[in-house]
Scaffold this active site. Structure first.
Site, short mmCIF file in Angstrom:
data_model
loop_
_atom_site.label_atom_id
_atom_site.label_comp_id
_atom_site.label_asym_id
_atom_site.label_seq_id
_atom_site.Cartn_x
_atom_site.Cartn_y
_atom_site.Cartn_z
CB SER A 1 -4.18 -6.76 4.10
OG SER A 1 -3.80 -5.44 3.82
NE ARG B 1 -1.89 -7.95 -4.22
CZ ARG B 1 -2.62 -8.63 -3.36
NH1 ARG B 1 -2.12 -8.92 -2.19
NH2 ARG B 1 -3.83 -9.01 -3.65
CG HIS C 1 -1.93 -0.97 1.36
ND1 HIS C 1 -2.07 -1.75 2.49
CD2 HIS C 1 -2.91 -1.37 0.51
CE1 HIS C 1 -3.09 -2.56 2.33
NE2 HIS C 1 -3.62 -2.37 1.12
CE LYS D 1 -12.30 -7.60 5.16
NZ LYS D 1 -11.60 -6.86 4.10
#
Length: 163
Positions: free
Chosen positions: A127, A90, A17, A41
């Site tokens: 993450s 990515r 990030h 979440k």
């Protein structure tokens, strides 16, 4: 003013990030780091911790604002008068996922998504991988900014007390 919103859960912010944010700041007059709140979440770090991580990490960068929001990212962008969404890629899987979202966002709002490729030395960091390293007591020092490291250690200790 060219303003971009970089949305994410940042649970936690990673060096991947960080890479995208640092490079994004060179392209825009302002970058809003926007933590999306999803009540369904379960996060490892609280919203307050995640806001602090971002604020502390970029405290010396005047072109960065840190905020949280609920609802659609495009609605938040409109509220902030932002014409751009900044996203990092990515791998090809990220591209396919993000492409569909970008097309939908543009159709809904006309807001453009700008993609930056994560630097090769950081493209493996996610993450979810970082959370797994933290849960298992691994060394996350190369994966996250310095502000996150003490909190990561605290989480591991709390989860393993009495075991």
């Amino acid at each position: 003013m060219r303003r971009a919103v970089f949305p994410g859960s940042f649970d936690p912010i990673t060096m991947g990030h960080y890479d995208i944010i640092e490079r994004g700041v060179t392209l825009f007059d302002e970058v809003i780091l926007a933590i999306g709140v999803n009540s369904a979440k379960k996060y490892m770090f609280s919203l307050e911790q995640r806001l602090k991580f971002l604020e502390e990490t970029f405290k010396d960068e005047p072109k960065i604002k840190v905020m949280s929001y609920k609802g659609l990212t495009v609605d938040f962008c409109k509220q902030q008068d932002s014409e751009f969404i900044l996203r990092g890629l990515r791998n090809p899987g990220d591209f396919e996922f993000e492409k569909a979202i970008a097309h939908t966002n543009r159709k809904l709002s006309g807001i453009e998504t700008v993609f930056l490729l994560t630097s090769s030395g950081k493209s493996y960091i996610s993450s979810s991988i970082v959370r797994d390293v933290i849960r298992n007591g691994g060394d996350c020092s190369d994966l996250v900014p310095a502000i996150v490291r003490p909190c990561a250690n605290d989480i591991w200790v709390k989860e393993h007390q009495g075991k």
